[in-house]
Design a protein around this motif. Structure first.
Motif, PDB file in Angstrom:
ATOM      1  N   PHE A  57       0.913  -1.234   0.006  1.00  0.00           N
ATOM      2  CA  PHE A  57      -0.243  -0.065  -0.076  1.00  0.00           C
ATOM      3  C   PHE A  57       0.844   1.165  -0.136  1.00  0.00           C
ATOM      4  N   VAL A  58       1.971   1.404   0.801  1.00  0.00           N
ATOM      5  CA  VAL A  58       2.891   2.463   0.877  1.00  0.00           C
ATOM      6  C   VAL A  58       3.670   2.507  -0.382  1.00  0.00           C
ATOM      7  N   ASP A  59       4.164   1.505  -0.996  1.00  0.00           N
ATOM      8  CA  ASP A  59       4.733   1.712  -2.316  1.00  0.00           C
ATOM      9  C   ASP A  59       3.776   2.071  -3.180  1.00  0.00           C
ATOM     10  N   VAL A  61       1.040   4.245  -2.784  1.00  0.00           N
ATOM     11  CA  VAL A  61       0.983   5.659  -2.664  1.00  0.00           C
ATOM     12  C   VAL A  61       2.024   6.469  -3.004  1.00  0.00           C
ATOM     13  N   THR A  62       3.489   5.864  -2.612  1.00  0.00           N
ATOM     14  CA  THR A  62       4.474   6.694  -2.929  1.00  0.00           C
ATOM     15  C   THR A  62       4.631   6.942  -4.422  1.00  0.00           C
ATOM     16  N   MET A  63       4.489   5.703  -5.097  1.00  0.00           N
ATOM     17  CA  MET A  63       4.534   5.860  -6.667  1.00  0.00           C
ATOM     18  C   MET A  63       3.708   6.698  -7.254  1.00  0.00           C
ATOM     19  N   ALA A  64       2.440   6.741  -6.677  1.00  0.00           N
ATOM     20  CA  ALA A  64       1.421   7.541  -7.192  1.00  0.00           C
ATOM     21  C   ALA A  64       1.842   9.147  -6.950  1.00  0.00           C
ATOM     22  N   ALA A  65       2.375   9.533  -6.014  1.00  0.00           N
ATOM     23  CA  ALA A  65       2.591  10.687  -5.504  1.00  0.00           C
ATOM     24  C   ALA A  65       3.860  11.132  -6.181  1.00  0.00           C
ATOM     25  N   PHE A  66       4.890  10.171  -6.232  1.00  0.00           N
ATOM     26  CA  PHE A  66       6.224  10.675  -7.360  1.00  0.00           C
ATOM     27  C   PHE A  66       5.686  10.854  -8.790  1.00  0.00           C
ATOM     28  N   LEU A  67       4.806   9.880  -9.221  1.00  0.00           N
ATOM     29  CA  LEU A  67       4.395  10.127 -10.752  1.00  0.00           C
ATOM     30  C   LEU A  67       3.602  11.448 -10.769  1.00  0.00           C
ATOM     31  N   GLY A  68       2.744  11.487  -9.678  1.00  0.00           N
ATOM     32  CA  GLY A  68       1.983  12.921  -9.952  1.00  0.00           C
ATOM     33  C   GLY A  68       2.926  14.100  -9.719  1.00  0.00           C
ATOM     34  N   GLU A  69       3.763  14.106  -8.789  1.00  0.00           N
ATOM     35  CA  GLU A  69       4.511  15.290  -8.681  1.00  0.00           C
ATOM     36  C   GLU A  69       5.406  15.661  -9.965  1.00  0.00           C
ATOM     37  N   ILE A  70       6.111  14.560 -10.683  1.00  0.00           N
ATOM     38  CA  ILE A  70       6.738  14.441 -11.843  1.00  0.00           C
ATOM     39  C   ILE A  70       6.101  15.374 -12.764  1.00  0.00           C
TER      40      ILE A  70
END
Length: 83
Positions: A57-59, A61-70
């Motif tokens: 779950f954490v992975d 959320v982290t990936m979604a946040a990372f890609l969204g911020e890019i």
């Protein structure tokens, strides 16, 4: 005090989403399952996650946040610090 008692005494972590709605995360002993779980409450909706699922779950959320911020940076819509 048993291990389960110590787990239930762990503090709830409280956050707010971008609209200011409450989010709470806490460890919890689920008597029905007879095991410890992670309870996540988002704007009044409650989910209980198995501890085995939390890293995935954490992975996610982290990936979604990372890609969204890019994409935010690429489009010139930087996220303000602390937001």
């Amino acid at each position: 005090m048993s291990t389960a008692d110590a787990f239930n005494d762990a503090p709830t972590m409280n956050f707010a989403d971008i609209d200011g709605r409450p989010i709470a995360v806490r460890p919890l002993r689920d008597a029905g399952l007879g095991r410890n779980v992670v309870e996540l409450v988002v704007h009044g909706a409650t989910v209980r996650l198995s501890n085995a699922v939390v890293p995935q779950f954490v992975d996610g959320v982290t990936m979604a946040a990372f890609l969204g911020e890019i994409e935010n940076v690429a489009t010139g819509n930087h996220t303000p610090t602390g937001a």
